[in-house]
Scaffold this active site. Sequence first.
Site, mmCIF file in Angstrom:
data_model
loop_
_atom_site.group_PDB
_atom_site.id
_atom_site.type_symbol
_atom_site.label_atom_id
_atom_site.label_comp_id
_atom_site.label_asym_id
_atom_site.label_seq_id
_atom_site.Cartn_x
_atom_site.Cartn_y
_atom_site.Cartn_z
ATOM 1 N N ASP A 147 -1.606 -1.006 5.876
ATOM 2 C CA ASP A 147 -1.881 -0.493 7.217
ATOM 3 C C ASP A 147 -3.368 -0.396 7.525
ATOM 4 O OD1 ASP A 147 -2.021 1.734 5.299
ATOM 5 O OD2 ASP A 147 -2.391 2.971 7.075
ATOM 6 N N ASP A 203 0.869 -1.169 0.000
ATOM 7 C CA ASP A 203 0.000 0.000 0.000
ATOM 8 C C ASP A 203 0.913 1.229 0.000
ATOM 9 O OD1 ASP A 203 -2.384 1.606 0.439
ATOM 10 O OD2 ASP A 203 -1.684 1.801 2.509
ATOM 11 N N ASP A 248 -0.155 5.109 1.131
ATOM 12 C CA ASP A 248 -0.361 6.025 2.257
ATOM 13 C C ASP A 248 -0.370 5.250 3.574
ATOM 14 O OD1 ASP A 248 -1.270 8.689 0.792
ATOM 15 O OD2 ASP A 248 -2.298 7.028 -0.185
#
Length: 230
Positions: free
Chosen positions: A178, A17, A19
């Site tokens: 996250d 991922d 961000d």
Amino acid sequence: MTTNSSVPAPFDIVGFDLDGTLLDTSGDLAAAVNHALGSVGRPLLTVEQVKPMIGGGARHMLAQGMAATGGCDEATLDMLHRRLLGYYEEHIAVLTRPYPGVLDALDVLAARGARLAVVTNKLEGLARKVLGALDLTARFDCIIGGDTMGPGNAKPSPKPIYEMLARCGGGTAAFIGDSIFDIEAGKAAGLPTVACSFGFLMQPVAGLGADAVIDGYDELIPTLERLAER
């Protein structure tokens, strides 16, 4: 961390991922949210308030920001979404930086033969722009955004993960993220998943259901090695 390039990478493909995983984009995203909020007289939010709103794409983030400051109708959200994107594109890498240890981990994985990918819910054009601004684009074999696969096919759909596998030529793979969107997408695609405790968590990291959790990038490659042995 095993740096010997003669030792094969634990997985053929390692997807990330963006961000809250590779990059701490929270300062610039919070500034873009506050630009939209301030333009209609709403209270501004702190970076810490915005962090849990990140992960589902810009419109999702803005919708939560509007909800936190009084709500809004769809037409207003559409207008402010365009305003947010315009501001963010112009200020995309003012505060954004890779997390500590990211570049070293990417270097080691690449030296050991792994193909690296980004799969994000950020619009592909914005993902490419921020990676380009930080001189990171060439490190990745593919970059897939939230709009790459068409409407309704962003994470937690596994479709962008499958596309990552196809574009990287297939093989064993793991995915690092996250948010619940990341972990659910990776698991739905049948990949081992790693959650970053330092990211933009919407919930306690233990509740994401990842196969492993890292507290920093010095833990990534040993963690991948353990997962590959299972």
